[in-house]
Design a protein around this motif. Structure first.
Motif, PDB file in Angstrom:
ATOM      1  N   VAL A 282       0.831  -1.201   0.000  1.00 50.65           N
ATOM      2  CA  VAL A 282       0.000   0.000   0.000  1.00 50.65           C
ATOM      3  C   VAL A 282       0.868   1.255   0.000  1.00 50.65           C
ATOM      4  O   VAL A 282       0.537   2.246  -0.662  1.00 50.65           O
ATOM      5  N   SER A 283       1.986   1.215   0.716  1.00 45.42           N
ATOM      6  CA  SER A 283       2.911   2.348   0.709  1.00 45.42           C
ATOM      7  C   SER A 283       3.372   2.650  -0.709  1.00 45.42           C
ATOM      8  O   SER A 283       3.431   3.815  -1.130  1.00 45.42           O
ATOM      9  N   GLY A 284       3.694   1.604  -1.477  1.00 49.27           N
ATOM     10  CA  GLY A 284       4.107   1.804  -2.861  1.00 49.27           C
ATOM     11  C   GLY A 284       2.989   2.342  -3.726  1.00 49.27           C
ATOM     12  O   GLY A 284       3.195   3.252  -4.534  1.00 49.27           O
ATOM     13  N   LEU A 285       1.800   1.785  -3.581  1.00 50.89           N
ATOM     14  CA  LEU A 285       0.658   2.257  -4.364  1.00 50.89           C
ATOM     15  C   LEU A 285       0.337   3.713  -4.056  1.00 50.89           C
ATOM     16  O   LEU A 285       0.008   4.496  -4.957  1.00 50.89           O
ATOM     17  N   ALA A 286       0.428   4.063  -2.762  1.00 44.92           N
ATOM     18  CA  ALA A 286       0.089   5.424  -2.338  1.00 44.92           C
ATOM     19  C   ALA A 286       1.207   6.420  -2.634  1.00 44.92           C
ATOM     20  O   ALA A 286       0.988   7.633  -2.553  1.00 44.92           O
ATOM     21  N   GLY A 287       2.411   5.915  -2.954  1.00 49.48           N
ATOM     22  CA  GLY A 287       3.532   6.811  -3.230  1.00 49.48           C
ATOM     23  C   GLY A 287       4.070   7.499  -1.990  1.00 49.48           C
ATOM     24  O   GLY A 287       4.481   8.661  -2.039  1.00 49.48           O
ATOM     25  N   VAL A 288       4.090   6.764  -0.867  1.00 47.54           N
ATOM     26  CA  VAL A 288       4.557   7.323   0.405  1.00 47.54           C
ATOM     27  C   VAL A 288       5.963   6.808   0.704  1.00 47.54           C
ATOM     28  O   VAL A 288       6.256   5.622   0.493  1.00 47.54           O
TER      29      VAL A 288
END
Length: 339
Positions: A282-288
């Motif tokens: 999710v961190s990768g998808l969200a760009g965080v």
């Protein structure tokens, strides 16, 4: 393709980026043990330090077990052949930190900036030039800028004195086509200046993205032993070297000894090798920023909010490295909205 263009410089930030995964708590024996193994394998550049670089050890970012001086002193003695590198982001580190690192034996320094803020590096790149130290520069959270913007920013870095420039996929957000577009644009903008790529594995694409970067013209690629790094980890060093060698590129690294170094890293540095779990994905998808992972999990548990929701909310806010204080603010906002 000439022999020169077929050579790739491997840059190993295991003892810097890996620090994120263990809350910056590597001790002297761990640093010495891995650095010795990497040096024996012929790894050309080994980066040392707090996960966020020189001067970053703090209550806000995370207090390291060792000071910068202690880490650099231990590593320098263990690296008789490999070059020792340091990483610094203006705002966390200062010119004093850079001078001190050079005194402690740093051969190379990377100055980092947010992807649209190359101008903050000018002073520090100039200092490195005056000190006679090799100077590289990288753009963080590079998925937040277009290929044209990144090319323009990298051209500025070269004007300021950077001898190699490139991008970090700090959130592990890229797919190979994204990397190809960006590296191609940067290579065209900076000519013969070496181009750097640093990948993260949040979407499971770090190795593929690193290969795409090389094929697009990057000649300096980062990799960490067993992928030890922030979030789901970095491009896995030993796999990267094996794949590049099979593709016909040369790295100058002894693969058998590198495999031993990777085994040592797994045994001595990390509780377990990094993996693409739900939160990292999710961190990768969200760009965080990948380095937020442990802090997000800690705050989500304490405030009883879903870490998946928290990552997506942080992504929607466009939060970047250095804005760790916003994690709690966003968590409290989510908690309020759930009432």
């Amino acid at each position: 393709m000439t022999e020169t263009t077929r050579r790739v410089l491997i840059y190993d930030p295991t003892l810097r980026d890996g620090h994120h995964a263990v809350r910056h708590q590597l001790d002297a024996d761990q640093i010495r043990t891995y650095a010795t193994a990497a040096d024996a394998a012929g790894v050309p550049v080994v980066e040392i330090g707090h996960g966020n670089g020189l001067g970053a050890s703090s209550e806000q970012i995370g207090r390291a077990k060792l000071t910068d001086d202690e880490m650099l002193t231990v590593a320098r003695a263990a690296l008789p052949h490999s070059r020792m590198a340091v990483f610094m982001a203006p705002g966390w580190g200062t010119s004093t930190d850079l001078r001190n690192a050079v005194k402690r034996g740093a051969d190379l320094a990377r100055i980092a900036a947010h992807c649209t803020e190359a101008d903050v590096t000018e002073r520090h790149l100039g200092l490195l030039r005056d000190l006679g130290t090799e100077a590289h520069s990288v753009l963080l959270m590079s998925h937040m800028a277009s290929p044209a913007q990144l090319a323009e920013q990298c051209a500025l870095l070269v004007q300021f004195g950077a001898q190699a420039v490139g991008i970090m996929d700090s959130a592990g957000h890229y797919l190979p086509d994204d990397v190809t577009e960006r590296i191609t644009a940067i290579v065209q903008a900076v000519g013969d200046v070496p181009v750097i790529f640093h990948g993260h594995a949040n979407l499971g694409m770090a190795l593929a993205n690193s290969v795409a970067a090389v094929q697009a013209g990057a000649t300096i690629i980062d990799g960490c032993a067993r992928g030890f790094g922030a979030g789901a980890g970095n491009t896995q060093l030993e796999v990267l070297v094996a794949v590049l060698e099979r593709m016909g590129y040369t790295t100058g690294i002894d693969l058998k000894r590198l495999l031993r170094a990777a085994d040592i890293a797994q045994q001595h540095l990390m509780p377990a090798p990094p993996t693409v779990d739900s939160v990292s994905l999710v961190s990768g998808l969200a760009g965080v920023f990948s380095g937020f992972r442990l802090r997000v999990l800690e705050i989500a548990e304490r405030e009883h909010v879903d870490p998946v929701d928290l990552f997506f909310a942080l992504g929607a806010r466009g939060v970047i490295a250095g804005q760790e204080d916003l994690i709690l603010d966003v968590a409290l906002q989510l908690k309020k909205e759930e009432v």
